[in-house]
Design a protein around this motif. Sequence first.
Motif, PDB file in Angstrom:
ATOM      1  N   ILE A  38       0.838  -1.207   0.000  1.00  0.00           N
ATOM      2  CA  ILE A  38       0.000   0.000   0.000  1.00  0.00           C
ATOM      3  C   ILE A  38       0.870   1.253   0.000  1.00  0.00           C
ATOM      4  O   ILE A  38       0.611   2.208  -0.741  1.00  0.00           O
ATOM      5  N   ALA A  39       1.916   1.238   0.816  1.00  0.00           N
ATOM      6  CA  ALA A  39       2.771   2.430   0.907  1.00  0.00           C
ATOM      7  C   ALA A  39       3.437   2.708  -0.433  1.00  0.00           C
ATOM      8  O   ALA A  39       3.515   3.853  -0.881  1.00  0.00           O
ATOM      9  N   TRP A  40       3.921   1.642  -1.075  1.00  0.00           N
ATOM     10  CA  TRP A  40       4.579   1.839  -2.372  1.00  0.00           C
ATOM     11  C   TRP A  40       3.589   2.293  -3.431  1.00  0.00           C
ATOM     12  O   TRP A  40       3.862   3.204  -4.201  1.00  0.00           O
ATOM     13  N   PHE A  41       2.421   1.635  -3.457  1.00  0.00           N
ATOM     14  CA  PHE A  41       1.439   1.980  -4.479  1.00  0.00           C
ATOM     15  C   PHE A  41       0.966   3.425  -4.296  1.00  0.00           C
ATOM     16  O   PHE A  41       0.881   4.200  -5.258  1.00  0.00           O
ATOM     17  N   GLY A  42       0.675   3.805  -3.055  1.00  0.00           N
ATOM     18  CA  GLY A  42       0.228   5.177  -2.775  1.00  0.00           C
ATOM     19  C   GLY A  42       1.306   6.194  -3.134  1.00  0.00           C
ATOM     20  O   GLY A  42       1.027   7.217  -3.772  1.00  0.00           O
ATOM     21  N   SER A  43       2.549   5.908  -2.777  1.00  0.00           N
ATOM     22  CA  SER A  43       3.648   6.826  -3.094  1.00  0.00           C
ATOM     23  C   SER A  43       3.823   6.943  -4.601  1.00  0.00           C
ATOM     24  O   SER A  43       4.070   8.033  -5.130  1.00  0.00           O
ATOM     25  N   PHE A  44       3.683   5.812  -5.274  1.00  0.00           N
ATOM     26  CA  PHE A  44       3.800   5.792  -6.740  1.00  0.00           C
ATOM     27  C   PHE A  44       2.742   6.709  -7.362  1.00  0.00           C
ATOM     28  O   PHE A  44       3.047   7.561  -8.202  1.00  0.00           O
ATOM     29  N   GLN A  45       1.494   6.575  -6.892  1.00  0.00           N
ATOM     30  CA  GLN A  45       0.415   7.435  -7.416  1.00  0.00           C
ATOM     31  C   GLN A  45       0.711   8.908  -7.124  1.00  0.00           C
ATOM     32  O   GLN A  45       0.498   9.771  -7.974  1.00  0.00           O
TER      33      GLN A  45
END
Lengths: 332, 461
Positions: free
Chosen positions: B335-342
């Motif tokens: 979640i942290a990576w996906f959110g940061s990516f967005q």
Amino acid sequence: MFDANTLAIIFIALMGLSVILYAVLDGYDLGVGILLPLEHDQHSDRMVASIGPFWDANETWLVLAVGLLLIAFPSAHSLILRELYLPTAILLISLVLRGVAFDFRAKAPFSHKPTWNRVFKIGSLLAALSQGYMLGMYVMGFEESWAAVGFSLLSALGVAAAYTFIGACWLIMKTEGVLQKRAVGWAKKAVGLCIVGTFAVSVVNPWINPTVYGRWLSWPNVLYLAPLPILCMLLFAFNYRALSKLPASGDRGCWIPFVSAVAIFLLCFFGLAVSFFPYIVPGQLTIWDAAAAPESLTIILWGAIVVVPIILCYTAFAYRVFWGKVDELKYY
Amino acid sequence: MVEETLMLSRLQFAANVSFHILFPTISIALSWFLVAFKVRFNQTGDPVWMRAYRFWVKIFALTFALGVVSGITMSFQFGTNWPGFMETVGNIAGPLLGYEVLTAFFLEAGFLGIMLFGMNRVSNRVHTAATIIVAVGTALSAFWILALNSWMQTPQGFEMRDGVAHATNWFEIIFNPSFPYRLIHMVLASALTATFLIAGISAYRLLKGDDKRAPKLTLKVALFVAAVLAPTQALVGDFHGLNTLENQPQKIAAMEGIWETESRVPLLLFAIPDETSRENHFEIGIPGLASLILKHDINGELQGLSEFEGNHPPVAPVFYAFRIMVGIGMLMMAIAWFGSFQLMRKGQVSALTLKAIVAMSFSGWIATLAGWYVTEIGRQPWLVSGVLTAQQAATDIAPANVAISLVMYCVLYLVLLGAYLHTLFVMARRAVEIEEIKPEEIADARSRTGQNTIKGEARYV
């Protein structure tokens, strides 16, 4: 550095210091909680604001006192808390409830505020009562008798009255206007209860406790110790006279009731200590029987010598920052 | 020794300590986030950092209060329910607890008042200092209590005289073999718990239509920090595991569900350990991976539980709790990576991701509790490894008394937990209603920080 016997005395002194600091400091904030007027929201807010910056540090003295008992006199710690198992549980639950009510009353939905106010008040009262009850049982050496229970109930009421008294005195010092007038009224009622309570405990205690009787009323002890109750009664009279003059113009002397209340607390505490020293569990265990190993005590003592003065300094600093009359409670 | 008293005391201690740890886990790291918000405010003069500070300092105060009061309960538990603990190892545990009270509790409590209510009574600099001191206090508290807990796991630096432990070397006691790993692992757990709480509540505010800068900013900070810390935690956890293998191999055997000593041990993704037949049912595993992780050799040999029969922890709770902890850790990282990516690609997080982040608000709690169950249940039957069992330490008071107190505590904790969670979301919804930063707040920020040009000013006028 110190031998085991000296260490035991140093640690009982340190523990005594934290117990009396706790009784005075948490005493006034529990007292403010007991006095909380449920019908007057503005006064409630103001009263809670007066203890807001302090209650947390005040309760830490209890943690230190129990911690020192645990660390320095482990066998006394288990003995006392085993005997007082259920009152301890009630004390803890009341402290938990009032501690969180303090925050919840300001932050939970507004419609819940009266409930949290009630929790705060009842939690404060129960905490004071259970402390008094525990003190009574302790003084009676955990005797299982009706006399002991009766005495402990008396002591419970006494401690609750004492906390209410010092809480009201604190409010006289920290508030102004109508609320201050109310606080003077509360203090006058509470001081009467305290005089009766102190008198009753002082008479009943030596009457049912032969050791205490011997300590206080044998010659020449009676000569050294007589000033203690006399001074205490004089202070009560002085306090009452000061209360009847308040509130004065220009708010002169608003601190006198609180300071004399602190002095009364010190004298009562000293009186108790004199009654039982060197016993840590009355009639059963002396501080020397119960003390932990000297090498462990030495290592904490070093820490305490360095840290306790620092604690006292920054506690004083915090009181200076919030000196004077309390203003609105706001998280800045 | 009454068997029921032991069982009830265990349950009561578990309930107390589980409830207590929820709050320090948040406040240890949240205090440092507050330091960061305050320092950024001082540097930039941008009132949005003050907004972030003011919102989160209220949550900190509430969390801290719950931590303090539940901690007081803990300090009494040793005497009421586990008298044998202090009687046997009091000479070690006492000073460590004593130093925690003296150096940490008073420091936190002494400056908390100034931090919460004193901003208009002291200079901006003193207020920043108070915020930092409170954060240092929480860190010191974690230091001492984890030193004690780690010593109970891997004791050293003492000798037994007449059945009582006496300290011989305090440096060895504090810096015992598992302490550095456990301390870092716990501090990171706290940081991840706080980041997900900050991200979750911020995302909740955005979903409720809050269009102000503060929640967007705190969401961004929290997601970026979590994106870095989640993999770091996985690495630290791995080192911690290797350390445990060295010192407490029976705990690793239980965590991995290894019954017999063998080489090329599979990493079990799922299984149902069966203590009576001493085997696993429905195993799904990756061959050789456990050996590879723990021995850095796919054919490495790992000791099985059969070598510790009668002296190892109950397998199933350790086995499951470990999988819950790792699973949530993985989910956090994703979640942290996906959110940061967005955030980096589009400058904002999609509504669906926001919902996922809200759902993960308290994931740190579950992972932290699961981790503590692994290490604490994994130490059983010992209370202090090789020195004292839980049974030896327990009280002998009547079980009815413990039952009464246990019921009272459980009811209390459930009510408080409900009130805490409810209040957090009430506070978040109230924050949604507040208006965006006003000119007088900019003037106020200017006078406090002495910054003449405020970076974000153009965005408010």
